[in-house]
Design a protein around this motif. Structure first.
Motif, mmCIF file in Angstrom:
data_model
loop_
_atom_site.group_PDB
_atom_site.id
_atom_site.type_symbol
_atom_site.label_atom_id
_atom_site.label_comp_id
_atom_site.label_asym_id
_atom_site.label_seq_id
_atom_site.Cartn_x
_atom_site.Cartn_y
_atom_site.Cartn_z
ATOM 1 N N ALA A 83 0.845 -1.190 0.000
ATOM 2 C CA ALA A 83 0.000 0.000 0.000
ATOM 3 C C ALA A 83 0.879 1.238 0.000
ATOM 4 C CB ALA A 83 -0.904 -0.002 1.233
ATOM 5 N N ASP A 84 0.488 2.245 -0.761
ATOM 6 C CA ASP A 84 1.238 3.504 -0.751
ATOM 7 C C ASP A 84 1.286 4.111 0.649
ATOM 8 O OD1 ASP A 84 1.900 3.484 -3.414
ATOM 9 O OD2 ASP A 84 0.277 4.803 -4.047
ATOM 10 N N ARG A 85 0.174 3.982 1.371
ATOM 11 C CA ARG A 85 0.098 4.535 2.725
ATOM 12 C C ARG A 85 -0.643 3.567 3.636
ATOM 13 N NH1 ARG A 85 -2.909 10.007 1.520
ATOM 14 N NH2 ARG A 85 -3.815 8.652 -0.066
ATOM 15 N N ALA A 86 -0.203 3.493 4.879
ATOM 16 C CA ALA A 86 -0.880 2.629 5.840
ATOM 17 C C ALA A 86 -2.236 3.197 6.226
ATOM 18 C CB ALA A 86 -0.018 2.451 7.092
ATOM 19 N N THR A 87 -2.345 4.528 6.217
ATOM 20 C CA THR A 87 -3.609 5.189 6.531
ATOM 21 C C THR A 87 -3.878 6.265 5.497
ATOM 22 O OG1 THR A 87 -2.548 6.819 7.988
ATOM 23 C CG2 THR A 87 -3.333 4.781 9.013
ATOM 24 N N ALA A 88 -5.142 6.530 5.247
ATOM 25 C CA ALA A 88 -5.525 7.571 4.284
ATOM 26 C C ALA A 88 -6.759 8.294 4.791
ATOM 27 C CB ALA A 88 -5.793 6.960 2.909
ATOM 28 N N GLU A 89 -6.681 9.620 4.789
ATOM 29 C CA GLU A 89 -7.830 10.418 5.205
ATOM 30 C C GLU A 89 -8.681 10.763 3.987
ATOM 31 O OE1 GLU A 89 -6.236 13.775 7.303
ATOM 32 O OE2 GLU A 89 -6.262 12.708 9.208
ATOM 33 N N THR A 90 -9.977 10.788 4.184
ATOM 34 C CA THR A 90 -10.906 11.102 3.095
ATOM 35 C C THR A 90 -11.773 12.278 3.496
ATOM 36 O OG1 THR A 90 -12.587 9.571 3.936
ATOM 37 C CG2 THR A 90 -10.978 8.686 2.389
ATOM 38 N N ARG A 91 -12.296 12.948 2.482
ATOM 39 C CA ARG A 91 -13.124 14.125 2.711
ATOM 40 C C ARG A 91 -14.425 13.976 1.928
ATOM 41 N NH1 ARG A 91 -11.446 19.307 4.113
ATOM 42 N NH2 ARG A 91 -9.298 18.739 3.636
ATOM 43 N N GLY A 92 -15.530 14.206 2.604
ATOM 44 C CA GLY A 92 -16.814 14.104 1.950
ATOM 45 C C GLY A 92 -16.913 15.025 0.747
ATOM 46 N N GLY A 93 -17.520 14.523 -0.343
ATOM 47 C CA GLY A 93 -17.654 15.297 -1.553
ATOM 48 C C GLY A 93 -16.445 15.231 -2.464
ATOM 49 N N GLU A 94 -15.391 14.542 -2.029
ATOM 50 C CA GLU A 94 -14.190 14.414 -2.840
ATOM 51 C C GLU A 94 -13.896 12.937 -3.112
ATOM 52 O OE1 GLU A 94 -10.934 16.394 -1.036
ATOM 53 O OE2 GLU A 94 -11.880 18.380 -1.100
ATOM 54 N N THR A 95 -13.192 12.679 -4.214
ATOM 55 C CA THR A 95 -12.777 11.320 -4.547
ATOM 56 C C THR A 95 -11.439 11.029 -3.891
ATOM 57 O OG1 THR A 95 -13.941 11.340 -6.662
ATOM 58 C CG2 THR A 95 -12.161 9.746 -6.418
ATOM 59 N N ALA A 96 -11.373 9.909 -3.186
ATOM 60 C CA ALA A 96 -10.125 9.488 -2.550
ATOM 61 C C ALA A 96 -9.456 8.454 -3.441
ATOM 62 C CB ALA A 96 -10.398 8.896 -1.169
ATOM 63 N N ALA A 97 -8.155 8.647 -3.728
ATOM 64 C CA ALA A 97 -7.383 7.708 -4.538
ATOM 65 C C ALA A 97 -6.408 6.970 -3.621
ATOM 66 C CB ALA A 97 -6.630 8.437 -5.645
ATOM 67 N N VAL A 98 -6.625 5.664 -3.463
ATOM 68 C CA VAL A 98 -5.791 4.842 -2.589
ATOM 69 C C VAL A 98 -4.930 3.938 -3.475
ATOM 70 C CG1 VAL A 98 -5.773 3.196 -0.688
ATOM 71 C CG2 VAL A 98 -7.607 4.893 -0.856
ATOM 72 N N GLY A 99 -3.608 4.069 -3.364
ATOM 73 C CA GLY A 99 -2.705 3.365 -4.273
ATOM 74 C C GLY A 99 -2.159 2.068 -3.707
ATOM 75 N N PHE A 100 -2.033 1.059 -4.575
ATOM 76 C CA PHE A 100 -1.396 -0.207 -4.241
ATOM 77 C C PHE A 100 -0.427 -0.568 -5.365
ATOM 78 C CE2 PHE A 100 -5.370 -0.319 -1.928
ATOM 79 C CZ PHE A 100 -5.013 -0.838 -0.685
ATOM 80 N N VAL A 101 0.784 -0.997 -5.012
ATOM 81 C CA VAL A 101 1.797 -1.346 -6.002
ATOM 82 C C VAL A 101 1.967 -2.859 -6.044
ATOM 83 C CG1 VAL A 101 4.207 -1.107 -6.688
ATOM 84 C CG2 VAL A 101 2.999 0.838 -5.683
ATOM 85 N N VAL A 102 1.737 -3.440 -7.217
ATOM 86 C CA VAL A 102 1.907 -4.872 -7.427
ATOM 87 C C VAL A 102 3.235 -5.093 -8.133
ATOM 88 C CG1 VAL A 102 0.936 -6.950 -8.480
ATOM 89 C CG2 VAL A 102 -0.591 -5.163 -7.627
#
Length: 326
Positions: A83-102
């Motif tokens: 995972a790019d980050r162990a934790t990710a904060e999100t905000r209502g009304g916005e798109t959250a992009a969570v990255g994973f590297v294979v």
């Protein structure tokens, strides 16, 4: 949601034999000694021929060669995902992009099936994209959408980042997103053999990672920051939901406040091509007058404004108003 990261058509058309476990001590020793990325490419031919040189009784030296024996290097099936980050904060009304590297840590071209899940937290995956430019940042204009089932070939040592796009408004406390990558050729106990399923027709052998790996990112709303999410519904003159002239569009603004917040004011411009529907402004289902008077709201032909003032922690406010398409 399942995504196949795949290999060329030769592998796609291959019929895989059922896996069988290598029981010999020699095979187990080879696997134990296999590095994360094997140096010899899967499918490589290893040929050997011996030469005998001797002097016969007549005194003439002679040389002869043995037959050549050849073997095909087996494909080691291994994979890593991070995972790019162990934790990710999100905000209502916005798109959250969570990255994973294979990463293909085996020694041959390989397909990977990547499964995304959120456990019991119920977070829905909006869509997937490949980090096309490799910069580690989701950019809608450049990063390529990835449809479920799309095949992307990974060479030995090659890696690719997949962004999972989520609606930040859906993410609650203690939500997670997990990605699991599995070699499509096969997986299981280290040493499991898939006969003739490797590159160039060699065997494929499950490596130390069991040819599957997972990574998880913990999600959560941005701490202490208010969130504002907007939705709309349409009622056309014929009772349908088409955006035609004369249709009424009702907007809903949902503001949430994780901590106490002071002096809150919400403004929203009336969209071009529409007119405000007089008397439609509401706060928490209670109607507000359009004039600037004693209540919290006001409305004009150009915008609505709602002054919420000081809002306590863990509170939310629901604002609605309507416009008519000209």
């Amino acid at each position: 949601m399942n995504v196949q990261l795949g290999k060329g058509s030769d592998r796609n058309n291959r019929r895989y034999a059922p896996g069988c476990f290598v029981a010999s001590a020699a095979a187990a020793a080879v696997l134990a000694a296999t590095p994360a990325l094997a140096a010899t490419q899967a499918g490589s031919a290893i040929a050997n021929t011996a030469t005998l040189t001797a002097t016969t009784d007549g005194g003439a030296p002679q040389s002869l060669r043995s037959n050549t024996v050849t073997l095909t290097t087996a494909e080691i099936l291994d994979v890593a995902i991070a995972a790019d980050r162990a934790t990710a904060e999100t905000r209502g009304g916005e798109t959250a992009a969570v990255g994973f590297v294979v990463t293909n840590t085996g020694n041959g071209q390989e397909d990977y099936t990547v499964v995304f899940g959120s456990g019991s937290s119920g977070v829905a995956v909006d869509r997937l994209v490949i980090d096309s430019d490799g910069d580690g940042v989701y950019t809608a204009a450049t990063d390529r959408p990835l449809a479920p089932g799309t095949a992307v070939s990974l060479a030995p040592g090659q890696k690719t980042r997949i962004f999972v796009l989520l609606d930040g408004a859906q993410v609650g406390a203690a939500a997670t997103i997990t990605a699991t990558a599995t070699a499509r050729t096969g997986s299981g106990a280290p040493g499991t053999v898939y006969p003739a399923a490797g590159d160039a027709g060699g065997d494929a052998v499950v490596g130390a990672t069991s040819a599957t790996a997972s990574a998880t990112t913990q999600l959560g709303p941005t701490a202490g920051v208010p969130m504002l999410a907007k939705s709309q519904s349409v009622l056309s003159p014929d009772g349908g939901a088409r955006a035609v002239p004369g249709a009424i569009v009702t907007y809903r603004l949902l503001a949430s406040f994780p901590t106490a917040t002071r002096g809150v004011v919400i403004d929203d411009a009336i969209p071009a091509g529409t007119t405000y529907v007089a008397g439609s402004l509401k706060l928490d289902t209670v109607s507000l007058s359009d004039a600037s008077d004693g209540d919290a709201g006001s409305a004009s032909a150009s915008a609505i404004r709602v002054a919420l003032g000081d809002v306590p922690a863990a509170a939310s406010r629901d604002i609605q108003f309507s416009v008519k398409i000209q």
